[in-house]
Design an enzyme around this catalytic site. Structure first.
Site, short mmCIF file in Angstrom:
data_model
loop_
_atom_site.label_atom_id
_atom_site.label_comp_id
_atom_site.label_asym_id
_atom_site.label_seq_id
_atom_site.Cartn_x
_atom_site.Cartn_y
_atom_site.Cartn_z
N ASP A 333 0.86 -1.18 0.00
CA ASP A 333 0.00 0.00 0.00
C ASP A 333 0.89 1.23 0.00
O ASP A 333 2.03 1.17 0.45
CB ASP A 333 -0.86 0.04 1.27
CG ASP A 333 -2.08 -0.88 1.16
OD1 ASP A 333 -2.54 -1.10 0.05
OD2 ASP A 333 -2.54 -1.35 2.21
N ASP A 611 -4.95 -3.54 5.11
CA ASP A 611 -5.40 -3.08 6.42
C ASP A 611 -6.90 -3.25 6.63
O ASP A 611 -7.35 -3.37 7.76
CB ASP A 611 -5.00 -1.62 6.67
CG ASP A 611 -5.45 -0.69 5.55
OD1 ASP A 611 -6.24 -1.13 4.70
OD2 ASP A 611 -5.02 0.48 5.54
N ASP A 615 -9.50 -6.63 2.72
CA ASP A 615 -8.17 -7.07 2.27
C ASP A 615 -7.84 -8.48 2.75
O ASP A 615 -6.88 -9.08 2.29
CB ASP A 615 -7.08 -6.12 2.81
CG ASP A 615 -7.11 -4.77 2.11
OD1 ASP A 615 -7.51 -4.73 0.94
OD2 ASP A 615 -6.75 -3.77 2.75
N ASN A 705 28.45 -36.05 20.76
CA ASN A 705 27.24 -35.76 20.00
C ASN A 705 26.17 -35.04 20.81
O ASN A 705 25.56 -34.08 20.34
CB ASN A 705 26.65 -37.06 19.45
CG ASN A 705 25.77 -36.82 18.25
OD1 ASN A 705 26.23 -36.30 17.24
ND2 ASN A 705 24.51 -37.16 18.36
N ASP A 709 28.40 -30.87 21.05
CA ASP A 709 27.98 -30.28 19.76
C ASP A 709 26.77 -29.36 19.87
O ASP A 709 26.61 -28.43 19.08
CB ASP A 709 27.64 -31.39 18.75
CG ASP A 709 28.90 -31.94 18.10
OD1 ASP A 709 29.99 -31.44 18.41
OD2 ASP A 709 28.78 -32.87 17.27
#
Length: 869
Positions: A333, A611, A615, A705, A709
């Site tokens: 807009d 708005d 819409d 792991n 990590d």
């Protein structure tokens, strides 16, 4: 109490309120304590214990627990206390991992709760004789509220006044057509909800007209509360990226199980103890699959969403963050988004006279024009010292404010010339009309678009008015025409046909809404990023084109067309020219949907702003619907994926930038975790095939792991958005996780870790003369090199360019990870992990190997830079 069967006066009396002054602050406080907040009960949240228990649903984690249980059984049978260390440690690691999962999930939940609170609806209420905008949750029975098209009804309320009111009540009654409302009606006590035309209900929306109502019920006492339509109906499904990761996890699981089966068979064939090789195989399977990845991705998305909030973009749905990174078209807009939304009345033209500038000293005719225009406005202003709050449509408040500056108060005008009726503005008619009692006469005042009013007027110098209208528009002024007529009798049904015809043209008012200073720069950023900005506005095409040229949206070769021209095009005709159209003027909400779909048929990812209540369909149709936070209706916000809390075009561009940055960070996290996991699988697999020995024990694999990590992976997700992220083209909508060679890179990184670890294992075992020496060396090199590798993953650019230690979160995460590795290398814990002390020479070699990924990646980045140049 059944208020629909009572008169307005009875309702106000029962609720002890006054329609003009509303409730007092003291009364509100008492009622709030009595009735509680105006909220529906939310779905019961999972307890910490439930979250903790859910961490053990993963098949691989269950396999690990089963393996630990078997190991416990073996230890009990053999009666060797040392055998208890391994299963106990594995269970400890699994529990720590579950606790981390709960902490991460709780963080994400808190972030999303904060967002939900920010998007809570508001209500226009009269309290202590003043109109205020408050959080809808603070409404109490007896509050006087104002409603207009586009509002969500914040509580059940009895209408006091209504004008052409319609309410969408399908959520409550199932009726697909909006219900017509009438404040004067008195309904039978036993009437069903759908027939209670003098009531409006919480959770429904106003689609047409205006109203004043008194709140009758709040929270769980509302009709919506009675049928237990819980507020917590937000989509909790996975985002597309999380679905891809879940699918990837399954594939990795199959590969891991096959690899582990081969390792187990090879181990047994080479007389490795069955329990040891079984534990190693299961641990490897767990290590191969990054179980924490979906949780880490959710955390990264949530952190990113919180970061966007600080930049005035409120994301309602997590998948929108991913889609933002792909946005290639931004349909925006003009008013308030590309411009300041501070409309100022600067010009007035009265029929047959010259245009004059608006000031305190204007001609009587101009003063009368602005008086009539003010009477035909719903917008209002609240002046508190130097602070002026505009409530309502900016074009209307500009007129009201101009009148205020001339010493004309809208409230005084309405007392002097009361409003007897009205037809609210809608985007199809492009008009608004009121009937006011002026000097004993019924005067219809019509305000709207000049081209519409011209066709409905029977008196006026339209040739001159057209010229003035064109001049004002060329100067980027918003122009409204004012007309009037006198009627003897007010019609029973107020329609456009009986009020908005045979008008006397009165004049024009011109107001300017200057472009936002930051909008021009944002348009430039868009173009650089391969994003096409498109202006869509209800304004005149000349006005729209002038602003678009100034901002750089409309360039040589681009077209500007009107909604009427668009209506004449077929979809196939629009598809052929859509790429050349940069400005759409005088468009209807239906036009917006056609524009969105035309771009989508061209394979583009479209962001659309809106708005109004009309819409909402276009916002839903767009890939990213952006509602306006200030001027937007509740219905528009509900349909959108994102709300701009400052109604600013530059915020959309910032959000796209953040979206790209978040997606890039997630890819870095995925690349980091998968690269390290693949390295572990290749290491154990190759060692078993070559030497029939396991270079890493199950506990060592799990420590790397699940413990070391995870922290760097989360920290990578918090990496700052890279400066060149908007220099690249948008990523295609359906681009895979491993696009741009990430899949190949992950395999190469895995191979690099495997080669280093196998070399470390070989050196350690041969120099120390025992298997534990090789395993210690392999553990140290793999764990620390992966931690250091997290710095490589920060950017495709050299670390020397972006700054080695600029991500403070990663610095902290790496420090903790390194300390956790050193904890098991140099404390009594080492024996529980099957580790031994190495020679100084081996420690130096290990430290040297740890930094190899850094050197290799910097060389690779340099070659890539030279190649690109």
């Amino acid at each position: 109490m059944l208020f629909h069967s009572k008169t307005k006066e009875e309702t106000l009396s029962v609720l002890k309120t006054d329609e003009k002054s509303g409730l007092s602050s003291a009364c509100v406080e008492r009622l709030l304590n009595e009735y509680g907040e105006n909220k529906l009960k939310e779905k019961k949240k999972k307890t910490a214990f439930q979250k903790f228990a859910e961490q053990f649903k993963d098949v691989m984690i269950l396999m690990l627990i089963a393996a630990a249980a078997i190991s416990f059984g073996v230890a009990i049978v053999e009666g060797n206390p040392k055998e208890f260390f391994e299963p106990a440690l594995i269970l400890l690691i699994v529990v720590l991992n579950a606790i981390m999962g709960v902490v991460q999930e709780s963080k994400a939940e808190k972030a999303l709760d904060a967002l939900k609170n920010m998007s809570a609806p508001h209500a226009r209420v009269i309290r202590d004789g003043e109109e205020k905008i408050i959080d809808a949750s603070l409404l109490v029975p007896g509050d006087i509220i104002r409603l207009e098209a586009g509002d969500f009804v914040p509580a059940d309320a009895r209408l006091i006044h209504s004008v052409s009111l319609k309410s969408e009540e399908s959520a409550l009654t199932g009726e697909s057509v909006p219900s017509e409302k009438d404040s004067e009606a008195i309904i039978d006590e036993n009437a069903p909800l759908g027939d209670r035309s003098n009531m409006v209900f919480s959770g429904c929306s106003i689609t047409y007209g205006t109203a004043v109502a008194v709140v009758c019920a709040t929270g769980m006492d509302t009709e919506m509360g009675k049928i237990a339509n819980l507020l917590d109906n937000e989509e909790s499904g996975q985002t597309p990226l999380q679905q891809k990761l879940a699918s990837l996890g399954k594939y990795l699981g199959v590969i891991a199980v096959i690899a582990c089966a081969i390792i187990f068979v090879v181990g047994i064939a080479n007389n490795i103890p069955a329990m040891e090789i079984f534990m190693t195989a299961v641990s490897l399977a767990v290590s191969a699959i990054p179980e924490g990845l979906p949780a880490i991705v959710t955390i990264v998305l949530s952190i990113g969403v919180q970061r966007m909030v600080k930049k005035n973009a409120l994301i309602r749905r997590l998948p929108a963050v991913e889609t933002l990174g792909s946005a290639s078209i931004i349909c925006s807009d003009k008013t308030g988004t590309l411009t300041m939304n501070q409309m100022t009345l600067v010009k007035a033209y009265t029929d047959g006279n010259e245009t004059e500038n608006i000031s305190e000293n204007v001609t009587d005719k101009a003063r009368q024009l602005i008086t009539y225009a003010t009477l035909c406005c719903d917008g209002s202003i609240v002046v508190n010292g130097d602070e002026v709050t505009h409530i309502g449509d900016p074009t209307e408040t500009a007129i009201v404010y101009a009148a205020h500056n001339m010493g004309i108060s809208k409230d005084n005008l309405l007392e002097q010339y009361p409003r007897l009726g009205e037809i609210p503005f809608d985007s199809d008619r492009k008009l608004m009309s009121t009937i006011n009692k002026i000097d004993g006469k019924n005067i219809v005042i019509v305000k709207g678009a000049f081209d519409v009013i011209e066709t409905r007027s029977i008196s006026g110098d339209f040739e001159k008015a057209k010229e003035i209208n064109r001049e004002m528009s060329e100067n980027a002024l918003r122009v409204l025409a004012i007309a009037y007529k006198e009627i003897d009798v007010i019609p029973e049904n107020l329609t456009s046909e009986n009020l908005e015809t045979d008008l006397i043209f009165m004049g024009l008012v011109g107001m300017i809404d200057p472009p936002r200073p930051e909008a021009k720069a944002a348009v430039e950023v868009c173009k650089k990023a391969g994003i096409k900005p498109v202006m869509i506005t209800g304004d005149h095409i000349i006005t729209a084109s002038a602003i678009a040229r100034e901002l750089g949206i409309l360039n040589d070769g681009d077209k500007a067309i009107t909604g009427a021209e668009l209506d004449k095009m077929t979809d196939s005709e629009l598809d052929k020219v859509v790429e050349n159209i940069s400005v759409y003027a005088r468009v209807s909400p239906e036009n917006k949907i056609r524009i969105v779909k035309a771009w989508q048929r061209r394979g583009q990812v479209v962001s659309m702003t809106g708005d109004g209540v009309n819409d909402a369909p276009a916002l839903k149709a767009a890939d990213i619907g952006c509602a306006m936070g200030i001027t937007g209706t509740d219905v528009a916000k509900g349909a959108a994926d994102m709300t701009l809390t400052d109604d600013n075009f530059a915020t959309i561009v910032d959000a796209v930038r953040e979206g790209r940055g978040i997606y890039a960070n997630i890819k870095k996290t995925i690349g980091f975790l998968l690269g390290t996991n693949i390295g572990e699988v290749i290491t154990v697999f190759v060692a078993m095939l070559l030497w029939h020995k396991t270079p890493l024990l199950s506990m060592q694999l799990l420590w790397i792991n699940l413990v070391t990590d995870s922290l760097p992976a989360i920290a990578l997700g918090m990496e700052a958005v890279e400066s060149d992220v908007m220099d690249k083209k948008p990523k295609p909508k359906n681009e895979g996780i491993f696009a741009h060679g990430l899949g190949i890179k992950v395999v190469l990184w895995g191979a690099m870790f495997a080669a280093m670890t196998l070399f470390a294992f070989y050196i350690g075992e041969s120099r120390m003369g025992k298997l534990e020496g090789g395993q210690t060396m392999a553990f140290m090199v793999l764990a620390l090199s992966q931690t250091i590798h997290s710095y490589n993953m920060r950017s495709e650019h050299s670390l020397f360019k972006i700054g080695m230690f600029t991500n403070k979160t990663l610095n902290g995460a790496v420090l903790i990870s390194v300390l956790l590795v050193l904890l098991v290398l140099f404390t009594p814990l080492k024996s529980a992990f099957g580790l031994v002390y190495l020679t100084k020479e081996l420690y130096l070699i290990a430290v040297g190997l740890v930094f190899v990924p850094l050197i290799i990646m910097e060389i690779a980045k340099l070659i890539s830079y030279i190649f690109k140049k």
